[in-house]
Structures are given as structure tokens and as C-alpha cells.
Scaffold this motif. Structure first.
Motif, PDB file in Angstrom:
ATOM      1  N   GLU B   3      45.852  14.795 110.766  1.00  0.00           N
ATOM      2  CA  GLU B   3      44.423  14.461 110.631  1.00  0.00           C
ATOM      3  C   GLU B   3      43.729  15.444 109.689  1.00  0.00           C
ATOM      4  O   GLU B   3      42.870  15.056 108.900  1.00  0.00           O
ATOM      5  N   GLN B   4      44.165  16.716 109.749  1.00  0.00           N
ATOM      6  CA  GLN B   4      43.584  17.742 108.865  1.00  0.00           C
ATOM      7  C   GLN B   4      43.875  17.395 107.398  1.00  0.00           C
ATOM      8  O   GLN B   4      42.992  17.487 106.540  1.00  0.00           O
ATOM      9  N   ARG B   7      41.797  14.329 106.371  1.00  0.00           N
ATOM     10  CA  ARG B   7      40.386  14.704 106.138  1.00  0.00           C
ATOM     11  C   ARG B   7      40.210  15.332 104.764  1.00  0.00           C
ATOM     12  O   ARG B   7      39.292  15.009 104.025  1.00  0.00           O
TER      13      ARG B   7
END
Lengths: 476, 424
Positions: B3-4, B7
């Protein structure tokens, strides 16, 4: 320009040293290899372009422990101060599980001596003419595209072209209770690859470029486009060879393939431990003509497999394998050397931190001699000048040869006739081939493109080469 | 971490992205004879990120891309730098536009096993076969791996799988005229005791044959029978002639509704790409793009009826993608292996390496183990080579018997005329 250090490895150095200290309370020997390998591969073909991280990229660690009987390894790529104890517990548990599985299957653990290391501290950073980041992706792709366009402009028979440059920075850290080593260097490789078609016949030609170099390798590629196109088109006229034994002259590339496949794999000393190498019966005996001298070493020359220490923290060496036709020694990793009672030769190499270390070749080559290529051609009544290769395969146990050579130029009464045969399969028995070497040229060329496998896996970078050699070989 | 990365990718003006997360755990055993030389374990997580950048030039749409790797523990600043460098580079990657895999959310999880128990089972199966007198296991490497992969892309794709893989490398030796060896790779999903022990048993028999083999004679004009691995490798040439990438690159010259074979007499090939072969090391529900794999017959009775390929190259040549298939199957032939062996022939089961050139059709290999049958007796032979070109055969026959071998289910043997045998 000096190669930079690895912040990734620098930042974890003290943590790794701490991990070793903790594990040393359980195990008499502990070491860690840390790797930070990064690079870019730029490729332009007739039908597409790509800029990707190099497939050689890797980042991680391999921990090796000796429990008093033998070795166990753990490969991982996540470590911080919180996970340290988890790694320690995991290794303790796995060593126990591993030993239990052997007992369940009524199998034994080979007893291996604990390594006796000497104090060694080192920090080495190599230099290249042009660091890879100096040229932008736009500039590199522009130059590769120009080479591709030039190849197409030379002939309508060219149906596909691939031009490629890959730059890889290798940074490695090795720590044990007595060693603290760091090295960083850059290797690069380039390819010009041309496919030509006439009617139903399709052939290709390739030229590779390699070395402990940076982006300057692009300059070397510029002058070879016409030669590669000419070769690909020449092969469209090639015929198949009539199987038989012929007088041959092997180009430095083909001589290197023979040194590597036919002999090099057979003197990797883990093969001695497994009793898989015929070479062990021939130590101190004649295996080649007196004109033959063969070396392997990460320290002897500057090519893609030159380094200061290997993946087991051993110093790189220049090993003389064949001295005036006599087999002197093999090349070795730490475990094989400790079982055989010999000294490691700095040949313990891993495909990556995720894989086992084996005894592997580095830069393997025949030394140059005194002859002249033209005189060598003149000395042959009927035979072939063998140039470029597609692949090779080792047979250490029985010293068989398999070399797939791109093409042979026919020699008739001391002159090149213009007839080409392609492809050419060279087979036979290694000592028969090496003993038949009757002339060795003054030239010397190494090439380190592609990768070498052990069996059919464990790819590592190596280089091979030498002079032109004249021999007798079975071709098919 | 996935997810990092996603993003950070969304912060740049990119046209699309794909992230592949790989979690690999393995147990590895390295044996010399029946003693373990080294044990290894592995636990690794890594990310392969592809960033896409669309642009137009002279009213044509292009899709640039760049692939980079992220390792756990990489600092945010380093991830941002990798994204920016790749974003810049992708702007010069001028490839015709192609779509990404469409949005699908699916999990493919296999039954859970304890990795160390699977590895111990595999080791037990290997060493259950040590009864032969003159042949023995020289060295064995056993790798049992659990892969947990997940692929996400900017279209909303989210697919994941767990998969077990077993790799056994065997070197077997035998003494006869001289001490010899044979090399073998067995690739399976989970360890299968019977298949492992049968394979080792067969290998021990074969190396016994090699120990008594004589030098390959220089014979002419007999058909060559390829059995086992060499037959599979030769048939892979036809699989590649129907590949969309090779078609787009003009390496494959075969057109739809035309024959993939030359004018040779004999059997015609029927070939399918298959995502799932039972017990195959290579079976996967989706490919590296995250595209769900499809089964497709691509060659029927020697005629190319369709191509197969990944999403990009399939789009380029205007076909529905199958995904980058890893398994293939070939239909049975007209003769049994026994029928093939009735007339004089030269049969090879083991080459040093089988060299099949998908561009030129050239075939070749140095013979580790073969048999020459002159019409009255069949003798094991070694050394020399078989060479030829698959585009210029005189005849081609497939066996009726089929076998599962790694990524292949198809005829055990392939008989060809038009090959050259080099010997003494």
C-alpha cells in the motif's frame, strides 16, 4: 570515477555484527554476506524499447553457521533491531529441525571442519571511466536506437535487431568474528544482435561487449554494427558440415568456451568432493599439449568476474590450472577445500544471497603463445576456422565436450575458401582435444557476456577467452 | 508495504502501475551420496513494480514503461527516487499502446503444508531407491518452496496465490566399462513419493546402461528417436512458433491456417497451451501481468489455428490473450514406441544439453546416452552428436504413449528422419 558505497549495507553493518555476536553463543562459527546489487538494463529492438532494473539486482543477507558438525544457512532480506531476536530463534529452530529430518530418514550429516579464518579488514571501491548515471536514459536509448537503425539501413534482409546495454553495481559486505570486508565495483555488458532472412532461411549473428566498465562500453559498440550485419547475412549462405574430425583453429571466444566448458567445470573442486570429476585422477599429469597454460582467477585480469573477495569472504586469487600441459590444481570454495584439506582459491560464488555458494569459475582463459594467426591458417591443408558460439555444456565426470559454435570458415590448402558451415557442434574427449593443440597465437581476448550455470541453474557472471588455438576436433 | 508503494505511485502523474509482491520460503538439502553436505532455509519478500506512462506522437498512442525492484526496509526517499527515475525513463520507451490486465479480485490458495515436513518427505522418497548394485546416487539437491504472490494494478486488479514447488536435481553414477554419470531435474508441485521414487529408479537403470555403452558409431540414413526430455524440447519449438511475441518480432514465420511443419511425411502436431497440468511445477492461475490464464488449442493436425501470448503482444497482433502460458500438451501420434523401435534406428534419451534454436530451427546435442539398433541388436552408445534442422526434416512421427514431464504432457517419443549423427 570512484564507485560509490552502499548506504543500505552501511546502515545495517552494526546490526549484522550484533546478530553474529548473539549467534556465536550457540555456534562455533557464524558469518554473514550482505549484498546490494543494483543496475539498469536498456534495450532497443526493432519492435520495442525497455528500460528496467537489471535482473541481477538483489538486496539481502545470507547467514552461515557451523554447529560443530556441519553447515547451515539462512537467506533473508528483512532485518531491524526488533526482528533480530526472531532471526536468532528461527535459525536455532531450523538447525534442530534439519538435524531431526536427517535422523527420521536414516541419513547422516557430513562432518565438515570448522573454518580457520585469519584476521582481515578491507574496504575496496573500484573505478570506472564513466559512472552509469552520467548518461540519461534518453541519451542511452538514443544511442542504442541509432545502432539499431544503422543495422537496418545496411540491408533489407535484416528483419530484427536488438541492441542492449546493462550496467550493474555490485556491493558486498562480509562479516565474521575475524573478517570485516566491503567491496563495490561496476560491471557492464552490451549486445548487438541481428536477425537476417532470405526466403525461408533465417540466421542471426551477435557481438558481445563486457568488462569492469561503466557507460563507456557504448563507445565500443559503435564500430561493430556493419560487422554483425555482414556476419548474419553471410550465415544465410552457410551449409551444414559433414560430420567428421578436422583440423581447426578456434577463435579466442571459442577457445574460451573450451577452457570454460570442457575443462573449467571439471576442476571446480566441489566436483572432487562428489567424485564427479575425472580431473582428480589427472592431478600432476599431462592433460594437454605443452603449449597449453590455463588460468582462472578473479585477481588475474579485469573482467566481469574480477573482485577482491568471494561470497565466502576469501581473497581472490589467480590460479594456474594447467602449466605447460600439466594439470596443477583445481578451484575451490570453502566447504570443498575444508573437506579436501586444501586452501580455498576465492572461487566460492552465489547466484545471489538467496542461493548456495558453490566452487565456480571467475575469469578462465588460455594464456597467449607465440604463433601468428595467418601462419596457423597457412599450416592447414583442410579444416575450419571456428568463430563465435551459441552455447556449451560441461561433462566433468567423463570429460565430454559439447560446444555449439556459430560458424566455421572453411580452410583449403592454407587459405580461407569463402565457404561457411553453420552451426557447428564440437564434441569429443577433453584431453584428446587439448593434447592436439599444436599452435597458440599471440592474441588475447576475454569476453564476459551472458551467464554461466552449474548444471542447469545457479547463474553467475564469468568471463572466458584466450588466444587463437589450432587443434583437431570432431565436428557435426 | 504494498500500500505504501501504491500510495507513492499515485502521487506521480503516471498512466498506470502494477505491483507484484513475492513471498518465498524454502527448505533446501544438499547431499553427497547419502550424507547431507549443507542445509538451507530461505525467507524472502520482494516487490517488482512496473510504471506506465502514456503519450502521443503524430496521432499515435504510445505506452512507455519501466520495471524496478523494491526490497523491504527501503526508505521512503529511496522508493520516491526509484519511482522518479523510472517515470523519467518511461517517457523514452516508445512502444505502441497496450492495455493492462482488467480488474479482477481473486484468491487462489492451495492447501497449507508444513514446509519442513514436505522437504523431509521429498528426501525420504529420493533415498527409498538405493537397491541397485552397480548404480548409485552420487549427489542430490532438494528444494521445496512455498510461494505466496499477489499482483495489483491501477485498473483495480488484485489477485493472489499460494503455491508449493519441489525441485530435485539428481546425479546418478554407475561403473561398468568406466564410471559414468547422468544428470536429471525433476520438477513437481508438492512432493509425490511414487513419482520421485519411480524417476530415481529409472535413472539408476539408465546410468547402468550408460556404464556399458560403447562409442557412438558414425551411422547414416537411420531415423533418430528422441525419448523423454529431448522429445519435449524439440516439440517446444512448435509451441514457440505459435507465440504472439515471436510472431510480432517476425521470428515466427507461420501464418494462421498454414502448416507449422515442413513438407515432411508422417504425423501432424496438435498442441494446446494449458494453465493447469496436474502436479506441474509451472501451473499458475494467472501470469506475471495478473491476467487469468486460459487454455487454448493453437495447432491442430499441423495447422496453426491460433496464437497464444501475454496481454501486450496479443493486443499487438489482434488476438485474445491466453496469458503467458507455462505448460503445454501435445496430442498422441500414430506409432507405439515399440513400433518405432522395430526398424533400424538411433534413439537418444540423454543429451549433455538439448539445443533447439527457436529462430533458425537448428537442433543439436552431444549424446550422453543413446541406443543404436542395426536391425538385429540394440546397443547402448555414448558420445558424438545429433544435429539437424526442424524446418527440413524428411519424416516426423509421434508416439501413442504420452507422459507428464514438468511443463509438458505429450508423446514420450518423437521419431525423425533428416538428422545427422556424428560418431567414431
Amino acid at each position: 570515477m570512484k564507485v560509490t558505497n552502499s548506504k543500505y549495507l552501511d546502515d545495517r553493518h552494526d546490526l549484522l555484527r550484533n546478530l553474529i555476536s548473539i549467534l556465536e553463543s550457540d555456534f562455533p562459527y557464524v558469518s554473514i554476506l550482505g549484498t546490494d546489487v543494483k543496475g539498469k538494463l536498456f534495450q532497443v529492438t526493432t519492435t520495442g524499447i525497455s528500460v528496467n532494473d537489471s535482473r541481477w539486482s538483489e538486496r539481502g543477507f545470507v547467514l552461515r553457521v557451523h554447529d560443530g558438525t556441519g553447515y547451515f544457512e539462512f537467506s533473508f532480506n528483512e532485518i531491524d533491531s526488533e526482528s533480530l531476536n526472531g532471526i536468532v530463534e528461527f535459525v536455532r529452530k531450523k538447525v534442530a529441525v534439519f538435524r531431526k529430518a536427517m535422523i527420521q530418514n536414516n541419513l547422516e550429516v557430513a562432518k565438515t571442519p570448522i573454518p580457520d579464518e585469519k584476521e582481515w579488514k578491507l574496504s575496496f571501491k573500484d573505478e570506472v571511466k564513466m559512472l552509469p548515471g552520467v548518461l540519461s536514459a534518453e541519451e542511452i536509448l538514443g544511442r542504442l536506437s541509432n545502432l539499431k537503425d544503422e543495422a537496418h539501413s545496411l540491408s533489407e534482409e535484416v528483419i530484427n535487431v536488438m541492441t542492449l546495454m546493462e550496467n550493474v553495481q555490485v556491493s558486498k559486505l562480509f562479516i565474521s568474528s575475524k573478517k570485516d570486508l566491503f567491496q563495490s565495483y561496476i560491471w557492464s555488458q552490451g549486445y548487438l544482435y541481428v536477425v537476417a532472412r532470405r526466403g525461408k532461411k533465417t540466421k542471426y549473428s551477435m557481438k558481445g561487449f563486457s568488462g569492469l566498465k561503466g557507460a563507456e562500453i557504448l563507445d565500443e559498440m559503435d564500430e561493430y554494427v556493419d560487422k554483425v550485419v555482414e556476419n548474419a547475412r553471410m550465415l544465410l549462405f552457410a551449409e551444414r558440415i559433414d560430420p567428421g574430425t578436422y583440423d581447426v583453429i578456434c577463435s579466442p571466444d571459442v577457445a574460451g568456451l573450451i577452457a570454460h566448458e570442457a575443462f573449467g567445470h571439471g576442476v571446480e573442486m566441489d566436483m572432487f568432493v562428489k567424485e564427479r570429476a575425472k580431473a582428480i585422477e589427472y592431478l600432476g599429469k599431462q592433460v594437454a599439449s605443452e603449449l597449453v597454460n590455463m588460468h582462472d582467477g578473479a585477481a588475474g585480469v579485469r573482467e566481469v568476474s574480477s573482485y577482491v573477495f568471494d561470497d565466502e569472504g576469501c581473497e581472490a586469487k589467480d590460479t594456474v590450472i594447467i602449466d605447460r600441459g600439466i594439470l596443477v590444481t583445481g578451484i575451490s570454495d570453502v566447504i570443498s577445500a575444508s573437506i579436501l584439506g586444501t586452501k580455498p582459491t576465492g572461487n566460492g560464488k552465489r547466484q545471489s544471497f538467496e542461493r548456495k555458494a558453490y566452487a565456480r569459475m571467475t575469469n578462465t582463459y588460455f594464456s597467449p603463445g607465440k604463433d601468428d594467426l595467418q601462419e596457423m591458417i597457412s599450416s592447414i591443408d583442410y579444416g575450419f576456422l571456428l568463430e563465435d558460439y551459441y552455447s556449451g555444456m560441461e561433462d566433468p565426470k567423463n570429460w565430454g565436450i559439447q560446444c555449439v559454435i556459430a560458424y566455421g570458415r572453411e580452410i583449403v590448402k592454407g587459405k580461407l575458401s569463402g565457404r561457411i558451415v553453420s552451426p557447428v557442434m564440437m564434441t569429443g574427449y577433453v584431453p584428446t582435444l587439448l593434447k592436439s593443440i599444436s599452435m597458440v597465437s599471440k592474441d588475447f581476448r576475454l569476453s564476459g557476456t551472458g551467464a554461466c550455470g552449474k548444471g542447469h541453474k545457479e547463474l553467475v557472471k564469468v568471463s572466458a577467452g584466450g588466444p587463437y588455438i589450432k587443434a583437431k576436433a570432431r565436428l557435426g | 508495504m504494498i500500500e505504501q508503494i501504491a500510495r507513492q505511485l499515485e502521487r506521480v502523474a503516471i498512466s498506470g502501475w502494477k505491483i507484484k509482491e513475492e513471498n518465498v520460503e524454502s527448505e533446501e538439502y544438499f547431499f553427497v551420496k547419502n550424507k547431507v553436505d549443507l542445509g538451507r532455509s530461505k525467507k524472502v519478500r520482494k516487490y517488482e513494480v512496473t510504471l506506465y506512462k502514456d503519450f502521443e506522437d503524430k496521432n499515435e498512442k504510445y505506452r512507455g514503461s519501466s520495471v524496478f525492484y523494491i526490497s523491504p526496509g527501503m526508505e521512503n526517499a529511496e522508493i520516491i527516487q526509484a519511482i522518479e527515475e523510472s517515470f523519467f525513463a518511461a517517457g523514452f520507451v516508445k512502444n505502441p499502446w497496450y492495455p493492462l490486465a482488467p480488474a479482477v479480485s481473486k484468491r487462489f490458495y492451495s492447501e497449507e503444508y508444513e514446509l519442513s515436513e514436505l522437504a523431509s518427505e521429498a528426501v525420504g522418497a529420493v533415498f527409498s531407491q538405493m537397491k541397485s548394485i552397480n548404480s548409485w546416487l552420487n549427489s542430490i539437491e532438494v528444494f521445496v518452496t512455498r510461494n505466496r504472490d499477489r499482483i495489483l494494478n491501477s485498473e483495480g486488479l488484485d489477485v493472489s496465490l499460494s503455491k508449493y514447488r519441489t525441485y530435485i536435481e539428481s546425479i546418478v553414477s554407475s561403473s561398468g566399462r568406466e564410471e559414468v554419470e547422468l544428470y536429471d531435474q525433476l520438477l513437481l508441485s508438492v512432493p509425490d513419493h511414487d513419482r520421485i521414487s519411480m524417476r530415481i529408479s529409472r535413472l539408476l537403470e539408465m546410468v547402468g546402461e550408460r556404464a556399458n555403452a560403447t562409442a557412438t558409431p558414425a551411422v547414416k540414413g537411420v531415423p533418430v528417436i528422441l525419448t523423454g526430455e529431448p522429445a519435449k524440447e524439440a516439440l517446444k519449438y512448435y509451441l514457440m512458433q505459435s507465440n504472439a511475441h515471436l510472431k510480432y518480432d517476425k521470428i515466427s514465420e507461420v501464418e494462421l491456417d498454414n502448416s507449422v511443419q515442413s513438407e515432411e511425411e508422417g504425423d501432424r502436431i496438435t498442441l494446446e497451451v494449458v494453465p493447469e497440468l496436474e502436479g506441474s511445477y509451472y501451473s499458475l492461475p494467472f501470469d506475471n501481468d495478473g491476467l487469468l490464464m486460459k487454455k487454448r488449442k493453437v495447432i491442430e493436425n499441423g495447422i496453426l489455428i491460433s496464437y497464444w501470448g501475454d496481454i501486450r503482444y496479443s493486443y499487438y497482433i489482434g488476438i485474445e490473450p491466453t496469458g503467458a502460458a507455462m505448460n503445454f500438451s501435445v496430442g498422441e501420434g500414430s506409432l507405439t514406441v515399440e513400433e518405432m523401435r522395430k526398424e533400424p534406428h538411433f534413439e537418444v534419451t540423454h543429451f549433455s544439453a538439448v539445443d533447439v534454436d527457436e529462430t533458425t530451427g537448428d537442433f543439436g546435442g552431444e549424446i550422453r546416452l543413446g541406443w543404436y539398433f542395426d536391425g538385429s541388436k540394440r546397443i547402448p552408445v555414448t558420445g558424438g552428436s545429433v544435429t539437424g534442422n526442424l524446418k527440413s526434416l524428411d519424416s516426423f512421427c509421434l508416439s501413442r504413449e504420452r507422459e507428464l514431464n514438468g511443463d509438458y504432457y505429450g508423446p514420450v517419443s518423437l521419431m525423425m528422419e533428416g538428422m545427422k549423427i556424428s560418431g567414431e
